[in-house]
Write a protein that holds these residues in place. Structure first.
Motif, PDB file in Angstrom:
ATOM      1  N   LEU A 115       0.803  -1.212   0.000  1.00  0.00           N
ATOM      2  CA  LEU A 115       0.000   0.000   0.000  1.00  0.00           C
ATOM      3  C   LEU A 115       0.845   1.275   0.000  1.00  0.00           C
ATOM      4  O   LEU A 115       0.298   2.382  -0.007  1.00  0.00           O
ATOM      5  N   SER A 116       2.172   1.117  -0.014  1.00  0.00           N
ATOM      6  CA  SER A 116       3.016   2.297  -0.238  1.00  0.00           C
ATOM      7  C   SER A 116       3.068   2.647  -1.722  1.00  0.00           C
ATOM      8  O   SER A 116       3.565   3.705  -2.097  1.00  0.00           O
ATOM      9  N   ASP A 117       2.559   1.752  -2.560  1.00  0.00           N
ATOM     10  CA  ASP A 117       2.453   1.980  -4.001  1.00  0.00           C
ATOM     11  C   ASP A 117       1.269   2.918  -4.237  1.00  0.00           C
ATOM     12  O   ASP A 117       0.124   2.545  -3.988  1.00  0.00           O
ATOM     13  N   PRO A 118       1.500   4.149  -4.713  1.00  0.00           N
ATOM     14  CA  PRO A 118       0.391   5.112  -4.844  1.00  0.00           C
ATOM     15  C   PRO A 118      -0.700   4.657  -5.808  1.00  0.00           C
ATOM     16  O   PRO A 118      -1.879   4.974  -5.604  1.00  0.00           O
ATOM     17  N   GLN A 119      -0.344   3.939  -6.872  1.00  0.00           N
ATOM     18  CA  GLN A 119      -1.362   3.491  -7.823  1.00  0.00           C
ATOM     19  C   GLN A 119      -2.290   2.470  -7.177  1.00  0.00           C
ATOM     20  O   GLN A 119      -3.517   2.551  -7.313  1.00  0.00           O
ATOM     21  N   LEU A 120      -1.715   1.520  -6.465  1.00  0.00           N
ATOM     22  CA  LEU A 120      -2.533   0.509  -5.807  1.00  0.00           C
ATOM     23  C   LEU A 120      -3.341   1.129  -4.674  1.00  0.00           C
ATOM     24  O   LEU A 120      -4.526   0.828  -4.496  1.00  0.00           O
ATOM     25  N   ARG A 121      -2.714   1.988  -3.912  1.00  0.00           N
ATOM     26  CA  ARG A 121      -3.411   2.640  -2.786  1.00  0.00           C
ATOM     27  C   ARG A 121      -4.587   3.469  -3.297  1.00  0.00           C
ATOM     28  O   ARG A 121      -5.665   3.477  -2.698  1.00  0.00           O
ATOM     29  N   ASN A 122      -4.395   4.138  -4.423  1.00  0.00           N
ATOM     30  CA  ASN A 122      -5.456   4.953  -4.996  1.00  0.00           C
ATOM     31  C   ASN A 122      -6.663   4.099  -5.374  1.00  0.00           C
ATOM     32  O   ASN A 122      -7.817   4.511  -5.209  1.00  0.00           O
ATOM     33  N   ALA A 123      -6.409   2.886  -5.873  1.00  0.00           N
ATOM     34  CA  ALA A 123      -7.490   2.018  -6.341  1.00  0.00           C
ATOM     35  C   ALA A 123      -8.331   1.460  -5.194  1.00  0.00           C
ATOM     36  O   ALA A 123      -9.449   0.977  -5.433  1.00  0.00           O
ATOM     37  N   VAL A 124      -7.804   1.501  -3.948  1.00  0.00           N
ATOM     38  CA  VAL A 124      -8.570   1.008  -2.797  1.00  0.00           C
ATOM     39  C   VAL A 124      -8.908   2.142  -1.831  1.00  0.00           C
ATOM     40  O   VAL A 124      -9.204   1.902  -0.658  1.00  0.00           O
ATOM     41  N   SER A 125      -8.876   3.378  -2.337  1.00  0.00           N
ATOM     42  CA  SER A 125      -9.192   4.550  -1.524  1.00  0.00           C
ATOM     43  C   SER A 125     -10.479   5.197  -2.031  1.00  0.00           C
ATOM     44  O   SER A 125     -10.830   5.085  -3.209  1.00  0.00           O
ATOM     45  N   PRO A 126     -11.206   5.891  -1.135  1.00  0.00           N
ATOM     46  CA  PRO A 126     -12.427   6.568  -1.576  1.00  0.00           C
ATOM     47  C   PRO A 126     -12.096   7.732  -2.517  1.00  0.00           C
ATOM     48  O   PRO A 126     -10.957   8.211  -2.518  1.00  0.00           O
ATOM     49  N   PRO A 127     -13.064   8.160  -3.356  1.00  0.00           N
ATOM     50  CA  PRO A 127     -14.459   7.695  -3.407  1.00  0.00           C
ATOM     51  C   PRO A 127     -14.585   6.375  -4.161  1.00  0.00           C
ATOM     52  O   PRO A 127     -14.002   6.218  -5.239  1.00  0.00           O
ATOM     53  N   PHE A 128     -15.327   5.429  -3.593  1.00  0.00           N
ATOM     54  CA  PHE A 128     -15.491   4.122  -4.212  1.00  0.00           C
ATOM     55  C   PHE A 128     -16.659   4.154  -5.201  1.00  0.00           C
ATOM     56  O   PHE A 128     -17.686   4.782  -4.939  1.00  0.00           O
ATOM     57  N   ASP A 129     -16.484   3.472  -6.325  1.00  0.00           N
ATOM     58  CA  ASP A 129     -17.541   3.466  -7.336  1.00  0.00           C
ATOM     59  C   ASP A 129     -18.016   2.060  -7.679  1.00  0.00           C
ATOM     60  O   ASP A 129     -18.775   1.877  -8.631  1.00  0.00           O
ATOM     61  N   PHE A 130     -17.571   1.062  -6.921  1.00  0.00           N
ATOM     62  CA  PHE A 130     -18.069  -0.297  -7.108  1.00  0.00           C
ATOM     63  C   PHE A 130     -17.939  -1.039  -5.787  1.00  0.00           C
ATOM     64  O   PHE A 130     -16.985  -0.845  -5.031  1.00  0.00           O
ATOM     65  N   SER A 131     -18.914  -1.903  -5.536  1.00  0.00           N
ATOM     66  CA  SER A 131     -18.868  -2.768  -4.360  1.00  0.00           C
ATOM     67  C   SER A 131     -19.313  -4.160  -4.773  1.00  0.00           C
ATOM     68  O   SER A 131     -20.219  -4.319  -5.608  1.00  0.00           O
ATOM     69  N   PHE A 132     -18.686  -5.162  -4.205  1.00  0.00           N
ATOM     70  CA  PHE A 132     -19.089  -6.539  -4.495  1.00  0.00           C
ATOM     71  C   PHE A 132     -20.511  -6.819  -4.011  1.00  0.00           C
ATOM     72  O   PHE A 132     -21.113  -7.816  -4.418  1.00  0.00           O
ATOM     73  N   ALA A 133     -21.052  -5.947  -3.170  1.00  0.00           N
ATOM     74  CA  ALA A 133     -22.437  -6.098  -2.745  1.00  0.00           C
ATOM     75  C   ALA A 133     -23.390  -5.985  -3.929  1.00  0.00           C
ATOM     76  O   ALA A 133     -24.495  -6.553  -3.909  1.00  0.00           O
TER      77      ALA A 133
END
Length: 538
Positions: free
Chosen positions: A239-257
């Motif tokens: 999660l020190s990788d900014p690209q990966l961290r960005n993809a799991v940070s808000p605002p979220f636009d999809f949920s497995f729900a």
């Protein structure tokens, strides 16, 4: 006759046996090859599938038909390390399938919270947290690290539950920040420690007490704290990788729900972490699939899901992947494991190379490269009893028959007795010896043609299948149902098979019509692409 199977009864299933088993009926079955008459064979049901193919064996050509529009009618979640399969299969119109992608290295990615299921209102918060932790920081088989990993798991669990209790929910970056200062004198760490001490969750209070005892101790590393924190730090390092961290940070636009909501349409969800980052990002990938599993388990009556786990052997230790082979069907999840050899499965867990194949209702092998794999397959295929001419015995019988004739002509022997001897020797002259032979020797498996496939369906078919497959772009039934391969060509044309043979089809790009604007794959100014002459109906 028993003599015909003296040494073994192994053989390949013929077209009649395949037809009797109902394997030509497509339904929602997965394509596994063509039989000797060129008819498609499909593996139905919910049992797990294992697809083993060596490097450059055509696995991609084999699994694309799983993904094309209409091939599988329910939801698909696929591990797509190259981002190749998702791009080819993006044309999902006939079922109104929604296409979404977690692609940290791509120009566009959906932002997903892998911990969205961990909320303070959830009645299953504690067991769900335990499952997340076990797959975030899994045991890796190293005995000297087992204690530190177990301790690290307890720490993460306690912190996670305390943060959810404080805020009502949690994200991975929030958890990573908390674990980065955990046990230190940082203000955030001290505030968190106080919250844990007051938590309603016993594991959080226990960890807080251990931290307090450590602060008062003259040996701050008592209990292996440093070693445990080392394992924790490694798990969150991605999660020190900014690209990966960005993809799991808000605002979220999809949920497995969304996949399990009442009346939800089918989805194609592609987890497209680049191959070179698969191992370093493995914790996040595992967390995404764990999240998807939790939502599916909560709503067992929701749409079935196909989990296509391509190159799963490269993700490292992953206990959930092994368990899916045995209990996935009960949750409505059908896993498909795609590896280069069964030996890669052992990367997931101890003995996974034996556990997963034994739990798969369908096993498919193509392009076998590994001699050990070929030896194992040869044993799986079994031994056949074959008949060969017994030259020495047959020649003796022919000589004896001629001698009986001469005895009558030259020596005046009893012709009736001679006739009986001649008849007996005639039968012996065509005697076959019965020998044992592997149905396929290892060297024959290694030398299989490029389109050859070995299929095992225990419980469905008594005998294995020697099948054939063709690249998806050479199949007339798939023409117009896929888009260009991003790694081949300029993206403007596709190869396809028509009534007149192989042709080139142009890619047409248009503004999405109003009927398709609700689909996420046509949002953010994306165009509607299809193949000329094959515009889908909607």
């Amino acid at each position: 006759m028993l003599d015909d199977i003296r040494y073994g009864s192994a053989k390949f299933a013929d077209s009649r046996e395949i037809a009797r088993a109902g394997l030509h009926v497509r339904r929602d079955g997965l394509f596994v090859g063509f039989d000797e008459r060129g008819r498609g064979i499909y593996s139905g049901g919910q049992s797990a599938v294992l697809l083993v193919g060596g490097a450059r064996s055509g696995k991609g050509n084999f699994i694309i038909p799983f993904l094309t529009d209409g091939a599988y009618r329910d939801t698909i979640i696929q591990l797509d390390p190259k981002g190749q399969n998702g791009a080819i299969a993006e044309l999902q119109i006939s079922q109104g399938r929604r296409v979404t992608a977690f692609s940290p290295r791509g120009e566009v990615t959906n932002r997903i919270n892998p911990l969205s299921h961990l909320t303070d209102a959830s009645p299953t918060l504690v067991p769900d947290t335990k499952l997340f932790v076990l797959n975030w920081l899994p045991f890796n088989g190293a005995e000297n690290a087992e204690y530190f990993i177990a301790t690290g798991q307890r720490m993460i669990e306690g912190v996670t539950l305390a943060l959810v209790e404080l805020h009502g929910d949690i994200t991975l970056p929030e958890l990573a920040e908390a674990m980065a200062v955990f046990g230190s004198d940082d203000d955030l760490a001290l505030a968190l420690e106080d919250a844990m001490a007051k938590s309603r969750h016993g594991i959080a209070r226990q960890v807080a007490l251990e931290l307090e005892a450590r602060r008062k101790s003259d040996t701050p590393n008592a209990g292996g704290f440093t070693g445990a924190m080392g394992e924790v730090a490694k798990s969150f390092a991605c999660l020190s990788d900014p690209q990966l961290r960005n993809a799991v940070s808000p605002p979220f636009d999809f949920s497995f729900a969304e996949l399990t909501a009442e009346g939800a349409p089918p989805y194609l969800v592609s987890i497209q972490e680049a191959m070179e980052f698969m191992q370093s990002s493995a914790s996040v990938i595992r967390a995404l699939f764990t999240c998807a599993l939790i939502y599916k388990r909560r709503t067992l009556g929701s749409r079935p899901q196909l989990w296509l786990l391509d190159e799963v052997g490269n993700i490292g230790s992953w206990p959930l992947a092994v368990e899916l082979a045995t209990f996935g069907a009960g949750f409505g999840i059908r896993p498909v494991y795609v590896v280069q050899s069964t030996a890669q499965l052992d990367n997931l867990a101890k003995n996974a190379g034996a556990i997963i194949p034994n739990s798969c209702g369908t096993q498919v092998y193509l392009g076998v490269r590994d001699p050990n794999e070929a030896q194992r397959l040869s044993r799986m295929l079994g031994t056949a009893t074959i008949g060969v001419e017994d030259f020495a015995n047959n020649e003796r019988a022919r000589i004896a028959r001629k001698a009986a004739i001469r005895s009558v002509v030259m020596e005046g022997a009893d012709p009736f007795e001679a006739a009986a001897q001649m008849a007996a020797q005639k039968q012996m002259a065509v005697h076959e010896a019965k020998l044992a032979r592997p149905l396929m020797r290892p060297e024959e498996i290694l030398a299989m043609p490029g389109d050859g496939v070995l299929v095992f369906m225990p419980g469905t078919l008594e005998h294995p299948i020697a099948a054939r497959f063709a690249p998806y772009w050479k199949r007339r039934d798939l023409a117009g149902r896929y888009l260009p391969d991003p790694f081949h060509g300029d993206g403007k044309y596709v190869s396809l098979r028509t009534f007149w043979g192989l042709r080139t089809g142009a890619v047409i790009e248009e503004t999405p019509p109003p009927e398709l604007e609700h689909l996420p794959q046509y949002g953010a100014g994306r165009s509607f692409r299809y193949i000329e002459g094959y515009k889908p109906e909607f």
